[in-house]
Motif scaffolding. Structure first.
Motif, PDB file in Angstrom:
ATOM      1  N   LEU A 202       0.810  -1.218   0.000  1.00  0.00           N
ATOM      2  CA  LEU A 202       0.000   0.000   0.000  1.00  0.00           C
ATOM      3  C   LEU A 202       0.848   1.275   0.000  1.00  0.00           C
ATOM      4  O   LEU A 202       0.309   2.373  -0.171  1.00  0.00           O
ATOM      5  CB  LEU A 202      -0.923   0.018   1.224  1.00  0.00           C
ATOM      6  N   ARG A 203       2.168   1.123   0.184  1.00  0.00           N
ATOM      7  CA  ARG A 203       3.046   2.296   0.235  1.00  0.00           C
ATOM      8  C   ARG A 203       4.029   2.305  -0.933  1.00  0.00           C
ATOM      9  O   ARG A 203       3.984   3.174  -1.789  1.00  0.00           O
ATOM     10  CB  ARG A 203       3.795   2.324   1.577  1.00  0.00           C
ATOM     11  N   LYS A 204       5.014   1.432  -0.900  1.00  0.00           N
ATOM     12  CA  LYS A 204       6.050   1.325  -1.938  1.00  0.00           C
ATOM     13  C   LYS A 204       6.750   2.665  -2.195  1.00  0.00           C
ATOM     14  O   LYS A 204       6.920   3.105  -3.323  1.00  0.00           O
ATOM     15  CB  LYS A 204       5.463   0.754  -3.235  1.00  0.00           C
ATOM     16  N   GLN A 205       7.171   3.302  -1.100  1.00  0.00           N
ATOM     17  CA  GLN A 205       7.816   4.608  -1.177  1.00  0.00           C
ATOM     18  C   GLN A 205       9.247   4.537  -0.649  1.00  0.00           C
ATOM     19  O   GLN A 205       9.540   3.805   0.301  1.00  0.00           O
ATOM     20  CB  GLN A 205       7.051   5.632  -0.349  1.00  0.00           C
ATOM     21  N   ILE A 206      10.126   5.329  -1.266  1.00  0.00           N
ATOM     22  CA  ILE A 206      11.459   5.581  -0.738  1.00  0.00           C
ATOM     23  C   ILE A 206      11.564   7.079  -0.485  1.00  0.00           C
ATOM     24  O   ILE A 206      11.250   7.886  -1.367  1.00  0.00           O
ATOM     25  CB  ILE A 206      12.561   5.151  -1.720  1.00  0.00           C
ATOM     26  N   TRP A 207      11.993   7.439   0.741  1.00  0.00           N
ATOM     27  CA  TRP A 207      12.138   8.847   1.095  1.00  0.00           C
ATOM     28  C   TRP A 207      13.608   9.197   1.302  1.00  0.00           C
ATOM     29  O   TRP A 207      14.417   8.346   1.689  1.00  0.00           O
ATOM     30  CB  TRP A 207      11.375   9.177   2.379  1.00  0.00           C
ATOM     31  N   ALA A 208      13.933  10.456   1.079  1.00  0.00           N
ATOM     32  CA  ALA A 208      15.237  11.012   1.428  1.00  0.00           C
ATOM     33  C   ALA A 208      15.030  12.093   2.477  1.00  0.00           C
ATOM     34  O   ALA A 208      13.977  12.759   2.512  1.00  0.00           O
ATOM     35  CB  ALA A 208      15.922  11.591   0.192  1.00  0.00           C
ATOM     36  N   PHE A 209      16.022  12.245   3.358  1.00  0.00           N
ATOM     37  CA  PHE A 209      15.997  13.261   4.408  1.00  0.00           C
ATOM     38  C   PHE A 209      17.335  13.998   4.392  1.00  0.00           C
ATOM     39  O   PHE A 209      18.382  13.409   4.118  1.00  0.00           O
ATOM     40  CB  PHE A 209      15.855  12.629   5.805  1.00  0.00           C
ATOM     41  N   ASP A 210      17.313  15.265   4.716  1.00  0.00           N
ATOM     42  CA  ASP A 210      18.554  15.945   5.081  1.00  0.00           C
ATOM     43  C   ASP A 210      18.968  15.399   6.440  1.00  0.00           C
ATOM     44  O   ASP A 210      18.116  15.175   7.317  1.00  0.00           O
ATOM     45  CB  ASP A 210      18.343  17.457   5.166  1.00  0.00           C
ATOM     46  N   TYR A 211      20.277  15.188   6.631  1.00  0.00           N
ATOM     47  CA  TYR A 211      20.727  14.533   7.863  1.00  0.00           C
ATOM     48  C   TYR A 211      21.847  15.347   8.502  1.00  0.00           C
ATOM     49  O   TYR A 211      22.870  15.624   7.877  1.00  0.00           O
ATOM     50  CB  TYR A 211      21.240  13.129   7.539  1.00  0.00           C
ATOM     51  N   GLU A 212      21.637  15.755   9.765  1.00  0.00           N
ATOM     52  CA  GLU A 212      22.647  16.479  10.528  1.00  0.00           C
ATOM     53  C   GLU A 212      23.618  15.463  11.126  1.00  0.00           C
ATOM     54  O   GLU A 212      23.276  14.737  12.053  1.00  0.00           O
ATOM     55  CB  GLU A 212      21.991  17.301  11.639  1.00  0.00           C
TER      56      GLU A 212
ATOM     57  N   GLU B 274      26.220  15.799  12.966  1.00  0.00           N
ATOM     58  CA  GLU B 274      26.663  16.038  14.340  1.00  0.00           C
ATOM     59  C   GLU B 274      25.641  15.550  15.356  1.00  0.00           C
ATOM     60  O   GLU B 274      26.010  15.013  16.405  1.00  0.00           O
ATOM     61  CB  GLU B 274      26.934  17.528  14.566  1.00  0.00           C
ATOM     62  N   THR B 275      24.361  15.728  15.058  1.00  0.00           N
ATOM     63  CA  THR B 275      23.319  15.400  16.034  1.00  0.00           C
ATOM     64  C   THR B 275      22.550  14.122  15.695  1.00  0.00           C
ATOM     65  O   THR B 275      21.852  13.588  16.552  1.00  0.00           O
ATOM     66  CB  THR B 275      22.308  16.553  16.128  1.00  0.00           C
ATOM     67  N   GLY B 276      22.667  13.666  14.450  1.00  0.00           N
ATOM     68  CA  GLY B 276      21.902  12.478  14.054  1.00  0.00           C
ATOM     69  C   GLY B 276      20.428  12.748  13.890  1.00  0.00           C
ATOM     70  O   GLY B 276      19.599  11.871  14.152  1.00  0.00           O
ATOM     71  N   LYS B 277      20.086  13.944  13.420  1.00  0.00           N
ATOM     72  CA  LYS B 277      18.677  14.304  13.252  1.00  0.00           C
ATOM     73  C   LYS B 277      18.332  14.441  11.765  1.00  0.00           C
ATOM     74  O   LYS B 277      18.946  15.231  11.057  1.00  0.00           O
ATOM     75  CB  LYS B 277      18.365  15.614  13.980  1.00  0.00           C
ATOM     76  N   PRO B 278      17.342  13.688  11.288  1.00  0.00           N
ATOM     77  CA  PRO B 278      16.876  13.850   9.913  1.00  0.00           C
ATOM     78  C   PRO B 278      15.796  14.934   9.828  1.00  0.00           C
ATOM     79  O   PRO B 278      15.056  15.165  10.788  1.00  0.00           O
ATOM     80  CB  PRO B 278      16.302  12.479   9.564  1.00  0.00           C
ATOM     81  N   SER B 279      15.732  15.585   8.658  1.00  0.00           N
ATOM     82  CA  SER B 279      14.713  16.612   8.441  1.00  0.00           C
ATOM     83  C   SER B 279      14.416  16.688   6.953  1.00  0.00           C
ATOM     84  O   SER B 279      15.050  16.038   6.134  1.00  0.00           O
ATOM     85  CB  SER B 279      15.197  17.969   8.970  1.00  0.00           C
ATOM     86  N   ASN B 280      13.437  17.508   6.599  1.00  0.00           N
ATOM     87  CA  ASN B 280      13.091  17.756   5.198  1.00  0.00           C
ATOM     88  C   ASN B 280      12.794  16.447   4.452  1.00  0.00           C
ATOM     89  O   ASN B 280      13.371  16.168   3.407  1.00  0.00           O
ATOM     90  CB  ASN B 280      14.202  18.537   4.482  1.00  0.00           C
ATOM     91  N   ARG B 281      11.885  15.676   4.990  1.00  0.00           N
ATOM     92  CA  ARG B 281      11.505  14.414   4.349  1.00  0.00           C
ATOM     93  C   ARG B 281      10.812  14.680   3.011  1.00  0.00           C
ATOM     94  O   ARG B 281       9.943  15.529   2.904  1.00  0.00           O
ATOM     95  CB  ARG B 281      10.548  13.659   5.276  1.00  0.00           C
ATOM     96  N   ARG B 282      11.246  13.966   1.980  1.00  0.00           N
ATOM     97  CA  ARG B 282      10.623  14.094   0.659  1.00  0.00           C
ATOM     98  C   ARG B 282      10.697  12.752  -0.056  1.00  0.00           C
ATOM     99  O   ARG B 282      11.530  11.899   0.284  1.00  0.00           O
ATOM    100  CB  ARG B 282      11.293  15.177  -0.182  1.00  0.00           C
ATOM    101  N   VAL B 283       9.840  12.571  -1.051  1.00  0.00           N
ATOM    102  CA  VAL B 283       9.842  11.340  -1.838  1.00  0.00           C
ATOM    103  C   VAL B 283      11.088  11.317  -2.715  1.00  0.00           C
ATOM    104  O   VAL B 283      11.347  12.257  -3.473  1.00  0.00           O
ATOM    105  CB  VAL B 283       8.576  11.223  -2.703  1.00  0.00           C
ATOM    106  N   PHE B 284      11.870  10.260  -2.574  1.00  0.00           N
ATOM    107  CA  PHE B 284      13.063  10.062  -3.398  1.00  0.00           C
ATOM    108  C   PHE B 284      12.719   9.236  -4.633  1.00  0.00           C
ATOM    109  O   PHE B 284      13.135   9.560  -5.742  1.00  0.00           O
ATOM    110  CB  PHE B 284      14.133   9.369  -2.554  1.00  0.00           C
TER     111      PHE B 284
END
Length: 317
Positions: A194-204, A206-216
Motif C-alpha cells: 500500500l506504500r512502496k515509497q522511498i524517502w530522502a531526508f537531510d541529515y545532521e 553532528e546530532t543524528g537528526k533527519p529533516s526535510n523528508r521528501r519522496v526520493f
C-alpha cells in the motif's frame, strides 16, 4: 571502472543448500573478510568466509531481523522484544566441528540493551544499520503484513546506549535504510504494497537528526516493492525490488539508471563486500507458495562499482 551492461549474477553455493526463509541484513566485515546475514523466522545469524567457504550459524532465543557490529565484534541485534548485545561464541575449525555445525547451529543468548514501547502486539524490529557516525538506526513493524497496520516507527540508538523516541512514525513495513557517502542524506523506505515509497531526508551528522523528508522514488511507478538497500561509492542507492526479482539503482537525484535481474523473485537486502568492496551480495526470501529453486538463497553480482565499508557501532556493547 565502467559498469558492465548485464553483469552476471551467481548463486553463492557455499552459503548452504538449505534456503533461508527470510534472508536479511547482510553485513560485510572487512576485518574478517566475511559476510554475515540473518534468517528472521529461523532465529539465526549466519557467517560465511567467502574465500575459504567456511560457514557458521548461531541460534538466538527469538527472531533476529537486523545486525551491526561494534569494534570488538559484538553484535548489536534488532529482535522481537528489543535491541540486544550478542557475543558470537568461537567455533572450532576442525573437520569434526565443521560437520556438526553444518546441521547444529550454536545457541547463543543476548543481553537486552533497550526496547521501545510497542503500541500493539505482534511487533518486532525490521531493517536496521549504523549511520556514518556509528549510531544504530532500526525500525519496527507489525509482523502480520496483511493487517497493514501503520504502527511501525524508526528509532535511533546512540553510542551512550540511549534509545530515542520514535523519529519517524506511521510506517507499515519499515525498510531501505542507507546514508550517502558524506552522511548528509538519509534514505528510508516503506515496502508495504500500500506504500512502496522511498524517502530522502537531510541529515545532521553532528546530532543524528533527519529533516526535510521528501519522496526520493515512488516504486508504484517501477517494478517490485522497495526492500533493503545499499549505497555505493558514487552515492547511488541500490534497492532490492521485492516481488520483482530485480535490483534497482537510483542516482542521488532519484533517477533510475540501472536494473539488474536476480534469480530469486523476492530479493530482500544487499550489501557490498569482497576484497575491494566491489561485489554486491543479495539475500532473498523463500515465499510460502510457488517458490523456485533459487528463492531464499544468497547471490553475488559484480556491478562495476564499489561500495563503502559498513560503519561499526560507535559505542561499546
Amino acid at each position: 571502472m565502467s559498469a558492465p551492461a548485464n553483469p552476471r549474477v551467481e548463486r553463492v553455493e557455499a552459503a548452504g543448500q538449505a534456503p533461508a526463509l527470510v534472508g536479511e541484513s547482510p553485513v560485510w566485515r572487512v576485518a574478517e573478510q566475511a559476510l554475515y546475514w540473518v534468517d528472521i523466522p529461523a532465529q539465526k545469524i549466519v557467517r560465511l568466509v567467502v574465500e575459504t567457504r567456511e560457514r557458521s550459524e548461531w541460534l538466538l532465543p527469538e527472531k533476529v531481523a537486523c545486525i551491526a557490529f561494534d569494534r570488538r565484534g559484538t553484535v548489536l541485534a534488532g529482535c522481537e522484544t528489543g535491541l540486544f548485545a550478542v557475543t558470537l561464541s568461537e567455533i572450532s575449525t576442525d573437520a569434526t566441528a565443521q560437520a556438526v555445525r553444518a546441521s547444529e547451529p550454536v545457541e547463543v543468548t543476548g543481553r537486552k540493551l533497550a526496547a521501545p514501547v510497542f503500541p500493539c502486539g505482534d511487533m518486532r524490529f525490521n531493517d536496521g544499520r549504523c549511520d556514518r557516525q556509528g549510531r544504530f538506526w532500526a525500525g519496527t513493524m507489525v509482523q502480520d503484513m496483511a493487517a497493514a497496520n501503520p504502527a511501525g516507527a524508526l528509532f535511533r540508538f546512540d553510542a551512550q546506549g540511549v534509545l530515542s523516541a520514535p523519529i519517524v512514525d506511521g510506517l507499515i513495513t519499515q525498510n531501505g535504510l542507507g546514508w550517502s557517502p558524506d552522511g548528509k542524506t538519509m534514505y528510508l523506505s516503506d515496502s508495504h504494497p500500500l506504500r512502496k515509497q522511498i524517502w530522502a531526508f537531510d541529515y545532521e551528522v553532528e546530532t543524528g537528526k533527519p529533516s526535510n523528508r521528501r519522496v526520493f522514488a515512488d516504486l508504484n511507478h517501477y517494478v517490485g516493492r522497495p526492500d533493503g538497500a545499499a549505497v555505493d561509492s558514487d552515492g547511488c542507492y541500490w534497492i532490492c525490488a521485492n516481488d520483482a526479482g530485480a535490483l534497482l539503482r537510483f542516482t542521488p537525484q532519484g533517477k533510475l539508471d540501472r536494473q539488474i535481474a536476480v534469480p530469486a523473485i523476492k530479493p530482500a537486502m544487499c550489501a557490498f563486500g569482497g576484497r575491494n568492496l566491489d561485489t554486491l551480495f543479495v539475500t532473498s526470501i523463500r515465499p510460502g507458495a510457488g517458490a523456485n529453486e533459487h528463492d531464499g538463497h544468497l547471490f553475488a553480482v559484480r556491478p562495476g562499482v564499489s561500495g563503502l565499508p559498513e560503519p561499526e557501532f560507535a559505542g561499546e556493547l
